[in-house]
Design a protein around this motif. Structure first.
Motif, PDB file in Angstrom:
ATOM      1  N   GLU A  39     -48.182  -8.149 -10.696  1.00  0.00           N
ATOM      2  CA  GLU A  39     -49.257  -8.557 -11.608  1.00  0.00           C
ATOM      3  C   GLU A  39     -48.695  -8.818 -12.998  1.00  0.00           C
ATOM      4  O   GLU A  39     -47.923  -8.000 -13.513  1.00  0.00           O
ATOM      5  N   PRO A  40     -49.091  -9.927 -13.628  1.00  0.00           N
ATOM      6  CA  PRO A  40     -48.659 -10.135 -15.008  1.00  0.00           C
ATOM      7  C   PRO A  40     -49.324  -9.109 -15.927  1.00  0.00           C
ATOM      8  O   PRO A  40     -50.528  -8.862 -15.801  1.00  0.00           O
ATOM      9  N   LEU A  41     -48.563  -8.489 -16.801  1.00  0.00           N
ATOM     10  CA  LEU A  41     -49.117  -7.514 -17.739  1.00  0.00           C
ATOM     11  C   LEU A  41     -49.237  -8.132 -19.130  1.00  0.00           C
ATOM     12  O   LEU A  41     -50.319  -8.124 -19.717  1.00  0.00           O
ATOM     13  N   LEU A  42     -48.145  -8.649 -19.654  1.00  0.00           N
ATOM     14  CA  LEU A  42     -48.168  -9.330 -20.954  1.00  0.00           C
ATOM     15  C   LEU A  42     -47.273 -10.557 -20.890  1.00  0.00           C
ATOM     16  O   LEU A  42     -46.103 -10.454 -20.487  1.00  0.00           O
ATOM     17  N   GLY A  43     -47.792 -11.695 -21.291  1.00  0.00           N
ATOM     18  CA  GLY A  43     -46.996 -12.911 -21.367  1.00  0.00           C
ATOM     19  C   GLY A  43     -46.226 -12.965 -22.675  1.00  0.00           C
ATOM     20  O   GLY A  43     -46.431 -12.132 -23.571  1.00  0.00           O
ATOM     21  N   PRO A  44     -45.335 -13.960 -22.796  1.00  0.00           N
ATOM     22  CA  PRO A  44     -44.504 -14.060 -23.999  1.00  0.00           C
ATOM     23  C   PRO A  44     -45.314 -14.124 -25.298  1.00  0.00           C
ATOM     24  O   PRO A  44     -44.935 -13.489 -26.285  1.00  0.00           O
ATOM     25  N   ILE A  52     -41.406  -4.461 -14.838  1.00  0.00           N
ATOM     26  CA  ILE A  52     -40.169  -5.248 -14.887  1.00  0.00           C
ATOM     27  C   ILE A  52     -40.338  -6.400 -15.862  1.00  0.00           C
ATOM     28  O   ILE A  52     -41.460  -6.833 -16.151  1.00  0.00           O
ATOM     29  N   GLY A  53     -39.208  -6.898 -16.345  1.00  0.00           N
ATOM     30  CA  GLY A  53     -39.219  -8.023 -17.275  1.00  0.00           C
ATOM     31  C   GLY A  53     -39.078  -7.580 -18.718  1.00  0.00           C
ATOM     32  O   GLY A  53     -39.204  -6.401 -19.042  1.00  0.00           O
ATOM     33  N   TYR A  54     -38.785  -8.531 -19.592  1.00  0.00           N
ATOM     34  CA  TYR A  54     -38.629  -8.294 -21.030  1.00  0.00           C
ATOM     35  C   TYR A  54     -37.676  -7.110 -21.288  1.00  0.00           C
ATOM     36  O   TYR A  54     -37.964  -6.225 -22.073  1.00  0.00           O
ATOM     37  N   GLY A  55     -36.571  -7.111 -20.568  1.00  0.00           N
ATOM     38  CA  GLY A  55     -35.555  -6.075 -20.724  1.00  0.00           C
ATOM     39  C   GLY A  55     -35.586  -5.010 -19.661  1.00  0.00           C
ATOM     40  O   GLY A  55     -34.559  -4.355 -19.406  1.00  0.00           O
ATOM     41  N   VAL A  79     -36.421 -11.798 -17.756  1.00  0.00           N
ATOM     42  CA  VAL A  79     -37.750 -12.410 -17.588  1.00  0.00           C
ATOM     43  C   VAL A  79     -38.486 -12.327 -18.926  1.00  0.00           C
ATOM     44  O   VAL A  79     -38.475 -11.286 -19.585  1.00  0.00           O
ATOM     45  N   ALA A  80     -39.143 -13.419 -19.325  1.00  0.00           N
ATOM     46  CA  ALA A  80     -39.735 -13.500 -20.667  1.00  0.00           C
ATOM     47  C   ALA A  80     -40.965 -12.623 -20.833  1.00  0.00           C
ATOM     48  O   ALA A  80     -41.257 -12.154 -21.929  1.00  0.00           O
ATOM     49  N   GLY A  81     -41.713 -12.386 -19.750  1.00  0.00           N
ATOM     50  CA  GLY A  81     -42.928 -11.580 -19.815  1.00  0.00           C
ATOM     51  C   GLY A  81     -42.721 -10.212 -19.199  1.00  0.00           C
ATOM     52  O   GLY A  81     -41.660  -9.904 -18.652  1.00  0.00           O
ATOM     53  N   LEU A  82     -43.780  -9.385 -19.312  1.00  0.00           N
ATOM     54  CA  LEU A  82     -43.750  -8.034 -18.734  1.00  0.00           C
ATOM     55  C   LEU A  82     -44.692  -8.023 -17.534  1.00  0.00           C
ATOM     56  O   LEU A  82     -45.841  -8.467 -17.638  1.00  0.00           O
ATOM     57  N   TRP A  83     -44.204  -7.513 -16.402  1.00  0.00           N
ATOM     58  CA  TRP A  83     -44.947  -7.541 -15.143  1.00  0.00           C
ATOM     59  C   TRP A  83     -45.047  -6.147 -14.548  1.00  0.00           C
ATOM     60  O   TRP A  83     -44.113  -5.349 -14.683  1.00  0.00           O
ATOM     61  N   ALA A  84     -46.159  -5.872 -13.857  1.00  0.00           N
ATOM     62  CA  ALA A  84     -46.321  -4.623 -13.119  1.00  0.00           C
ATOM     63  C   ALA A  84     -46.075  -4.907 -11.643  1.00  0.00           C
ATOM     64  O   ALA A  84     -46.744  -5.759 -11.043  1.00  0.00           O
TER      65      ALA A  84
END
Ligand code: IMP
Ligand code: MG
Length: 192
Positions: A10-15, A152-155, A165-170
């Motif tokens: 699931e997308p949590l926060l986009g860029p 996962i994502g954004y570090g 990955v540019a965004g943060l995902w759950a």
């Protein structure tokens, strides 16, 4: 029918949303540290967050980095594997980390930094899993309260994947354990 791989992602926060949260944190950190600040990033998860946060600050800023070995439950401790290059005595320090989960790592690092007699130490995290705390941590700056699931994502990585990955995902940790690469096609497309 087997679920599609995206069912456990699931997308949590986009860029753009991340940039807004980071700018808000940067404004607060700048306001709280008018004489300047030393950002101490916790490798490797901090890298994208630290780079973006640093660029929003409006006060004199120093960057330092450290790295820890993953918390070893059996040994009951973690340890610093890359320490500060120079003392931060008398400086206002903000520890910049990607996630505070049990709090064991952040608690350890705050104590580690305090031994160098800084003027202050505050904790700044991208994501905060407050419900999972084992050790209390005073988090002064948080971008987001993390939901259930593995981020996962954004570090943030799973087994070394997805940091870029540019965004943060759950994601679902059990599904990732079964196939660590399962989200690469979607999150790191070859034609992006
Ligand atoms: P702690 O439990 O607060 O000490 O956090 C330990 C470390 O676990 C963090 O610094 C992360 O490297 C990792 N971690 C915990 N939760 C997540 C997550 O949801 N995604 C990626 N890494 C995580
Ligand atoms: Mg990790």
């Amino acid at each position: 029918m087997a679920p599609a791989p995206s069912d456990d992602l699931e997308p949590l926060l986009g860029p753009a949303e991340l940039a807004t949260h980071v700018a808000e944190l940067g404004a607060r950190i700048s306001a709280d540290h008018p004489d300047g600040v030393t950002l101490v990033g916790v490798l490797k998860g901090c890298v994208l967050f630290l780079a973006d946060l640093a660029r929003t600050l409006t006060v004199p800023t120093r960057l330092e980095l450290l790295a820890v070995a993953p918390y070893d439950g059996a040994a009951g401790r973690t340890r610093v594997v890359k320490d500060l290059d120079r003392p931060v005595t008398g400086e206002h320090v903000v520890l910049v980390t990607s996630i505070v989960d049990t709090g064991l790592t952040a608690d350890f690092l705050v104590r580690h930094l305090q031994r160098g007699a800084p003027a202050s130490v505050a904790v700044c995290t991208l994501a905060d899993k407050r419900a999972r705390r084992i050790v209390p941590v005073d988090v002064a700056y948080r971008a987001v309260d993390a939901p259930d699931g593995f981020l996962i994502g954004y570090g943030l990585d799973y087994a070394g994947r997805y940091r870029n990955v540019a965004g943060l995902w759950a994601a679902d940790a059990a599904a990732l354990a079964a196939d660590p690469d399962r989200h690469l096609d979607r999150l790191v497309p070859r034609d992006r």
